[in-house]
Design an enzyme around this catalytic site. Structure first.
Site, PDB file in Angstrom:
ATOM      1  N   TYR A  82       0.840  -1.212   0.000  1.00 54.75           N
ATOM      2  CA  TYR A  82       0.000   0.000   0.000  1.00 54.75           C
ATOM      3  C   TYR A  82       0.874   1.260   0.000  1.00 54.75           C
ATOM      4  O   TYR A  82       0.638   2.204  -0.768  1.00 54.75           O
ATOM      5  CB  TYR A  82      -0.904  -0.045   1.233  1.00 54.75           C
ATOM      6  CG  TYR A  82      -1.931   1.056   1.329  1.00 54.75           C
ATOM      7  CD1 TYR A  82      -3.175   0.924   0.699  1.00 54.75           C
ATOM      8  CD2 TYR A  82      -1.688   2.206   2.069  1.00 54.75           C
ATOM      9  CE1 TYR A  82      -4.138   1.925   0.811  1.00 54.75           C
ATOM     10  CE2 TYR A  82      -2.638   3.211   2.185  1.00 54.75           C
ATOM     11  CZ  TYR A  82      -3.864   3.061   1.560  1.00 54.75           C
ATOM     12  OH  TYR A  82      -4.811   4.054   1.667  1.00 54.75           O
ATOM     13  N   GLY A 129      -4.863  11.284   6.327  1.00 55.55           N
ATOM     14  CA  GLY A 129      -4.417  10.423   7.412  1.00 55.55           C
ATOM     15  C   GLY A 129      -5.463   9.346   7.635  1.00 55.55           C
ATOM     16  O   GLY A 129      -6.117   8.883   6.695  1.00 55.55           O
TER      17      GLY A 129
HETATM   18  N1  CAA Z   1       4.957  -1.386  14.688  1.00 57.18           N
HETATM   19  C1  CAA Z   1       5.726  -2.330  15.229  1.00 57.18           C
HETATM   20  N2  CAA Z   1       5.307  -3.589  15.438  1.00 57.18           N
HETATM   21  C2  CAA Z   1       4.057  -3.868  15.110  1.00 57.18           C
HETATM   22  C3  CAA Z   1       3.184  -2.912  14.535  1.00 57.18           C
HETATM   23  C4  CAA Z   1       3.684  -1.630  14.344  1.00 57.18           C
HETATM   24  N3  CAA Z   1       2.923  -0.655  13.819  1.00 57.18           N
HETATM   25  N4  CAA Z   1       2.008  -3.512  14.308  1.00 57.18           N
HETATM   26  C5  CAA Z   1       2.137  -4.798  14.695  1.00 57.18           C
HETATM   27  N5  CAA Z   1       3.355  -5.012  15.204  1.00 57.18           N
HETATM   28  C6  CAA Z   1       3.898  -6.224  15.736  1.00 57.18           C
HETATM   29  C7  CAA Z   1       2.918  -6.948  16.643  1.00 57.18           C
HETATM   30  O1  CAA Z   1       3.030  -6.472  17.962  1.00 57.18           O
HETATM   31  C8  CAA Z   1       3.367  -8.370  16.512  1.00 57.18           C
HETATM   32  O2  CAA Z   1       4.534  -8.568  17.275  1.00 57.18           O
HETATM   33  P1  CAA Z   1       4.798  -9.940  18.115  1.00 57.18           P
HETATM   34  O3  CAA Z   1       4.832 -11.008  17.060  1.00 57.18           O
HETATM   35  O4  CAA Z   1       6.087  -9.701  18.804  1.00 57.18           O
HETATM   36  O5  CAA Z   1       3.609 -10.051  19.031  1.00 57.18           O
HETATM   37  C9  CAA Z   1       3.749  -8.422  15.048  1.00 57.18           C
HETATM   38  O6  CAA Z   1       4.125  -7.120  14.666  1.00 57.18           O
HETATM   39  C10 CAA Z   1       2.532  -8.742  14.165  1.00 57.18           C
HETATM   40  O7  CAA Z   1       2.626 -10.039  13.943  1.00 57.18           O
HETATM   41  P2  CAA Z   1       1.319 -10.844  13.627  1.00 57.18           P
HETATM   42  O8  CAA Z   1       1.724 -12.207  13.226  1.00 57.18           O
HETATM   43  O9  CAA Z   1       0.333 -10.709  14.753  1.00 57.18           O
HETATM   44  O10 CAA Z   1       0.755 -10.046  12.388  1.00 57.18           O
HETATM   45  P3  CAA Z   1      -0.485 -10.408  11.516  1.00 57.18           P
HETATM   46  O11 CAA Z   1      -0.029 -11.245  10.382  1.00 57.18           O
HETATM   47  O12 CAA Z   1      -1.602 -10.922  12.355  1.00 57.18           O
HETATM   48  O13 CAA Z   1      -0.854  -8.974  10.946  1.00 57.18           O
HETATM   49  C11 CAA Z   1      -1.499  -6.693  11.067  1.00 57.18           C
HETATM   50  C12 CAA Z   1      -1.484  -8.020  11.760  1.00 57.18           C
HETATM   51  C13 CAA Z   1      -1.945  -6.835   9.620  1.00 57.18           C
HETATM   52  C14 CAA Z   1      -0.106  -6.100  11.080  1.00 57.18           C
HETATM   53  C15 CAA Z   1      -2.479  -5.829  11.864  1.00 57.18           C
HETATM   54  O14 CAA Z   1      -1.876  -5.507  13.070  1.00 57.18           O
HETATM   55  C16 CAA Z   1      -2.877  -4.554  11.166  1.00 57.18           C
HETATM   56  O15 CAA Z   1      -3.828  -4.548  10.413  1.00 57.18           O
HETATM   57  N6  CAA Z   1      -2.195  -3.448  11.461  1.00 57.18           N
HETATM   58  C17 CAA Z   1      -2.587  -2.130  10.932  1.00 57.18           C
HETATM   59  C18 CAA Z   1      -1.834  -1.773   9.695  1.00 57.18           C
HETATM   60  C19 CAA Z   1      -2.340  -0.441   9.274  1.00 57.18           C
HETATM   61  O16 CAA Z   1      -2.118   0.586   9.899  1.00 57.18           O
HETATM   62  N7  CAA Z   1      -3.046  -0.408   8.140  1.00 57.18           N
HETATM   63  C20 CAA Z   1      -3.639   0.808   7.680  1.00 57.18           C
HETATM   64  C21 CAA Z   1      -5.021   0.517   7.175  1.00 57.18           C
HETATM   65  S1  CAA Z   1      -5.972   1.971   6.880  1.00 57.18           S
HETATM   66  C22 CAA Z   1      -5.336   2.616   5.486  1.00 57.18           C
HETATM   67  O17 CAA Z   1      -4.479   2.092   4.859  1.00 57.18           O
HETATM   68  C23 CAA Z   1      -5.899   3.930   5.031  1.00 57.18           C
HETATM   69  C24 CAA Z   1      -4.876   4.975   4.976  1.00 57.18           C
HETATM   70  O18 CAA Z   1      -4.493   5.398   3.880  1.00 57.18           O
HETATM   71  C25 CAA Z   1      -4.363   5.561   6.219  1.00 57.18           C
END
Ligand code: CAA
Length: 240
Positions: free
Chosen positions: A147, A178
């Site tokens: 993305y 944002g």
């Molecule tokens: N920074 C650092 N670490 C992070 C993090 C971050 N922002 N987010 C997740 N992590 C870490 C977690 O704590 C976890 O760590 P541990 O394994 O040590 O517990 C690890 O990364 C994630 O591992 P998972 O196996 O749990 O990850 P997953 O495969 O289940 O994926 C995810 C989860 C997809 C990352 C989910 O957390 C997510 O959706 N995050 C949001 C991402 C985001 O901000 N997307 C924006 C969408 S809106 C948009 O895009 C519109 C726009 O223009 C703004």
């Protein structure tokens, strides 16, 4: 005659707010959508704005769809490249398919939509290309390699088109929202979302209408000298 605006992904979320705001500002608006027939029908019923179904990731569908819109409404003066998807996954888990889906829609989709419309804008010596990028195209985002790359690419397209279109009365600008209260952001796990809101100095998600107002301004004659720029609307979460 009022100007004609085409908004991709224009029946839901930020796109719906843009379609409505442009319509309220006096433009004739056509809104495209990819799949959700029910939402599009409800949107047309509520707003009177016509919707057209095609996939922005497919060049031929875009060319045919644009021809249909132009036959019904007239030549497109304002193109709002808003359609976008997410397929979030940490890089070590992301699949080639998740990469391609997002690039094909969010980046190639902007090419596919702009390319067929561009020659007419050059001939008529007027055009507005307004592309909805993202805060995450500016700063990157954990789990959004696809993305963030697509949205950063949208800024590159915008700045290049700005240089090519200027002498033909065409401007190309981007808006970088944002985190806005839409289905896309609501799909982020609640705990993660709360963490995001905590990073926004304004203390809340944005509203789709706050992005729509930026677009209405960029579409207007008042914005004729604004070209190749990016309006950032993110509640102070990230400065560029
Ligand atoms: N920074 C650092 N670490 C992070 C993090 C971050 N922002 N987010 C997740 N992590 C870490 C977690 O704590 C976890 O760590 P541990 O394994 O040590 O517990 C690890 O990364 C994630 O591992 P998972 O196996 O749990 O990850 P997953 O495969 O289940 O994926 C995810 C989860 C997809 C990352 C989910 O957390 C997510 O959706 N995050 C949001 C991402 C985001 O901000 N997307 C924006 C969408 S809106 C948009 O895009 C519109 C726009 O223009 C703004």
């Amino acid at each position: 005659m009022s100007r004609i605006a085409l908004v991709t992904g224009g029946s839901r979320g930020i796109g719906a707010a843009i379609s409505v705001a442009l319509s309220n500002a006096g433009y004739q608006v056509a809104a495209t959508y990819a799949g959700n027939n029910e939402a599009a029908a409800a949107f047309t019923e509520q707003t009177g704005i016509k919707t057209f179904k095609w996939n922005v990731a497919d060049y031929d569908e875009c060319a045919a769809g644009i021809a249909k819109v132009e036959a019904e409404l007239g030549p497109v003066d304002i193109l709002v490249n808003n359609a976008g998807i997410t397929r979030d996954a940490p890089f070590h888990k992301i699949t080639k398919e998740q990469w391609s889906q997002v690039i094909d829609t969010n980046l190639t989709g902007v090419f596919n939509m702009t390319h067929p419309i561009w020659p007419g804008m050059r001939e008529r010596k007027f055009g507005r290309i307004i592309t909805i990028s993202s805060i995450n195209g500016q700063k990157g985002q954990f789990a959004q390699v696809n993305y963030a790359a697509s949205k950063a690419g949208d800024l590159g397209i915008t700045k290049s088109l700005a240089q090519e279109g200027a002498r033909f009365g065409i401007t190309a600008n981007a808006v970088c929202p944002g985190y806005i209260a839409t289905d896309m952001v609501m799909a982020v796990p609640e705990k993660v979302r709360d963490g995001i809101v905590a990073q926004i100095p304004t203390g809340r998600l944005g509203e789709p209408e706050e992005i729509a107002r930026c677009v209405v301004f960029l579409a207007s004659d008042d914005a004729a000298f604004i070209n190749g720029s990016t309006i950032t609307a993110n509640g102070g979460q990230h400065f560029v």
